[in-house]
Design an enzyme around this catalytic site. Sequence first.
Site, PDB file in Angstrom:
ATOM      1  N   SER A  99       0.833  -1.203   0.000  1.00 29.39           N
ATOM      2  CA  SER A  99       0.000   0.000   0.000  1.00 29.39           C
ATOM      3  C   SER A  99       0.865   1.249   0.000  1.00 29.39           C
ATOM      4  O   SER A  99       2.022   1.227   0.424  1.00 29.39           O
ATOM      5  CB  SER A  99      -0.910   0.017   1.228  1.00 29.39           C
ATOM      6  OG  SER A  99      -0.265   0.584   2.354  1.00 29.39           O
ATOM      7  N   ASP A 100       0.295   2.349  -0.478  1.00 29.81           N
ATOM      8  CA  ASP A 100       0.962   3.637  -0.326  1.00 29.81           C
ATOM      9  C   ASP A 100       0.782   4.096   1.120  1.00 29.81           C
ATOM     10  O   ASP A 100      -0.107   3.631   1.846  1.00 29.81           O
ATOM     11  CB  ASP A 100       0.402   4.659  -1.303  1.00 29.81           C
ATOM     12  CG  ASP A 100       1.436   5.710  -1.705  1.00 29.81           C
ATOM     13  OD1 ASP A 100       2.408   5.899  -0.954  1.00 29.81           O
ATOM     14  OD2 ASP A 100       1.277   6.329  -2.766  1.00 29.81           O
ATOM     15  N   ALA A 101       1.651   5.017   1.524  1.00 30.01           N
ATOM     16  CA  ALA A 101       1.697   5.413   2.932  1.00 30.01           C
ATOM     17  C   ALA A 101       0.387   6.072   3.358  1.00 30.01           C
ATOM     18  O   ALA A 101      -0.050   7.066   2.771  1.00 30.01           O
ATOM     19  CB  ALA A 101       2.867   6.365   3.165  1.00 30.01           C
ATOM     20  N   ALA A 107      -2.577   5.116   2.993  1.00 33.48           N
ATOM     21  CA  ALA A 107      -3.746   4.854   2.158  1.00 33.48           C
ATOM     22  C   ALA A 107      -4.748   3.895   2.798  1.00 33.48           C
ATOM     23  O   ALA A 107      -5.959   4.073   2.613  1.00 33.48           O
ATOM     24  CB  ALA A 107      -3.312   4.341   0.790  1.00 33.48           C
TER      25      ALA A 107
END
Length: 941
Positions: free
Chosen positions: A242-244, A246
């Site tokens: 995952s993106d930070a 998100a």
Amino acid sequence: MTAPTPPTPPFRDPQTPVAQRVDDLLSRLTLDEKIGFLHQFAPGVDRLGVAPFRTGQEALHGVAWMGPATVFPQAVGLGATWNEELVRRVGEAVAAEVRAMRARDDRVGLNVWAPVVNLLRHPLWGRNEEGYSEDPRLTSALATAYTRGLRGSHPIYWRTAPVLKHWLAHNNETDRDTASSSVRPRVLHEYDLRAFRATVEAGATAGVMPAYNLVNGRPNHVSPYLAEHLRTWTGEELLVCSDAGAPSNLVDSEHYFDTHEEATAAALKAGVDSFTDHGTDPTKITARVRGALEGGLLTEADVDTAVRRQLSVRFRLGEFDGHEEAGAYDTPEHRALAREAAEQAVVLLKNDRGLLPLAPGIRLAVVGLLADECKLDWYSGSLLHRVTPLEGLYERFGAERVEFAEGVDRVRLRTADGAFLHVLPAVEDAPAAGAEAALDPALLAGRTDLPPLATDADGTELALVDWGGGVLTLRAPDGRYLSVAEDGYVRASADQPGGWVVRETFRLEPHGDGHLLRHLGTGRHVSVTAGGVKVAEEPGSVFEVVVTERGEDAVARAAARADVVLVVAGNDPHINGRETEDRTTLRLAGQQERLLRAARDANPDTVLALVSSYPYAVDAGPLPAVLWTAHGGQAAGTALARVLAGDVSPAGRLPQTWYADDRDLPRLLDYDVIGSRQTYQYFEGTPLFPFGHGLSYASFAYADLAARVGESAVRVSFTVTNTGGVTADEVAQLYGRAGEPSVPRPRRELLAHRRLTLAPGATAEVAFEVPLDALAFWDVAHGRWRVEPGPYELLAGASSEDVRLSTTVVLAGEPGAPRPVRERGLEAADFDEQSGTEIVDRARTSGDAVTPAAGTSGELLFRACDFGSGIASVTVAVAGEGTVELALDGGPARAVLSTETPTAGPYDYVTLTTGLAAEGVHDLRVGLRGAVRLARIGFAG
């Protein structure tokens, strides 16, 4: 008696197949241990000898955030090289530095988050610097090369494990965690998926990172495309990180789920395997997973699936075999490669009168705000070496022949009581001019041990730069930028603007007879207090800006004394266009336009060198020569000087269209590249400089174009001859276009390219095998790729607009057929054309629906619908509140279906039926009125 040696567990046996080793280790982990693995910072398992593991190490154009490293050109600069072999070698060097840095610091991760595969669809995107190109084939070619370099050449073990960013259709920072990209099937398949697919299929990718945004109303972190597309492209286990932050956005900002347990479960089941959230603290994520398990939203098998993918990557890295890759950083080879990459990234945009290369012995004025700068971006490492354009020109031409005028405005800021802001020396009892030598510039930003600004009768002359939109930086005479640390005091304490929240930017706001000075990082005004100058919540001090020298005056003086003027302009990668902030215009900042005008008015032999993360719309007409390079890392200045001097013939090519005016651009959030005619593929205006453009100090002739259609490919060949007087690189480009398309197709699209080096008079044959499916389009009527029969034009040349040769081939293809709507019905999102609509999520887990974009009215067109021997009724699946109108062949509405009351929610569909008599083939027009969601249309006899 000696105790028997315990048998080696299968997961430790290199001779055991990897899949069996993964399953063995997975079977030995407890549920709690497996849950712990789901966070970015996975703990170790001491009883099994399993070390902690961290997903994520930024390595976009060098190792980032981990201290000194070789800094290569920005990704968009690497894109400008059009050179896969070079980009592969850069990837190899970065991977070697990752390994070397990990050997001394275990915080350095081997799961690298690079490259960025997002397409540079819109040049105002704040993160334009991170992508390679607006073209999916060029992007995938370079991304594949970089991942191959990062992966390494060992037959079994990977040097690093690259993760592609950011899945999917992500090209805006404005509202990036709540905005939805409406991507219709043709754009999805022909544009956005294409760049990712080829790179994944090449086999050197460990996984992907979903983007913050939503696509068709659904967050990327719960996208069904991860399973439907991504995981079908390879037999390898792909790791989705995952993106930070998100995962939390799914509830906190997007409100897509009511609870974090629901959101975490949905993301895990959609395919997210590692959760990057809450920094190094895993407790919130692990608690959410446990809550989802207890609530029946997840099973242990769901957790196992994610952990298995993680372990697969760790085995490929050799972690459980004690495998260590040798690495090195800042080697002579890496320094040479950084210079080579920077040289190949320089694009010569214009060269009237042959002003370049610069003649020996000239007097050169070097001016501009970036002339003596070597800018870094958010994903850069710390510079071990740096050469600015000015330093490179001093070295190449001699300091005695180069005059420098930065062109900043010199100002003093006077308070209401007549005193001036004063910068105190950085070291006690040391003069300000010499203080910098006693400090490590890399350690300046954020320091609180330096004295804050004060006031005195004389004050300090500050360099004021307006970067556009009124965003200012202020710099002390010794080069230190004014910055605001956590304690709120204003100090001259930064070597450059930077950081996630930039602490070095200000804005002057008119107030009475003077100005307030607002610090943009905190949003507070600057105030003079007894303890020093600081920012405060109460109204700030009023300042009079006393200009001691205008930047354009200094530039005009230097320009008038020179034979040739070089204006170095562009952007600071941390200001007005960066992650979290899109640009608002293609124009240069007003201060830089004034400097350019002053130089040009004083000396017609003015060369503009743009050093920037993105394209600009500049008035190039009066200028005899223009160059562009991305921020080129540690060797940027040397590379630019060598190109200007003619030591290297420029051969960079534009990886995206340079538009002439803001009015040429679509809306930032309009992702329909076909409908709104975006990128070089569809744009029908006249660009400032076209995709693929770039000039040389040599000239090249193209000849002997031949094309032969085979069973699965077209073989295309032609020759390129260097007809100039210097050895130079040429980038030969092959484009194609359908001659008689039944649907809107690109004006031209890149099919292949090759960068080659030719000596004067030398000729090379360039040959490409173009797969027939490269000429296919996504047939929405039948939900698959199709090559249409008919003529296809093949165009060879030096850019998308500089076509030197063309020929036509005829492909048998597959004839089109009407939509079999009587048997299959229509999915609402499979329209041929639309106006005023957007695609939204049919359900949280899968499917698309269509709704009016503004909640009022929209139109869909489905061409060539075959109603067979006849239908008598039509059925629509709708949610929300509104009306669906159906008409045939542009006539009046033949069927009108309305919801009597709003449905309970956006995913609560009802079926409406009414009579509609039709037979044969017709175009079907569908009008949507009100806040209605249309999912599907069915027909019955």
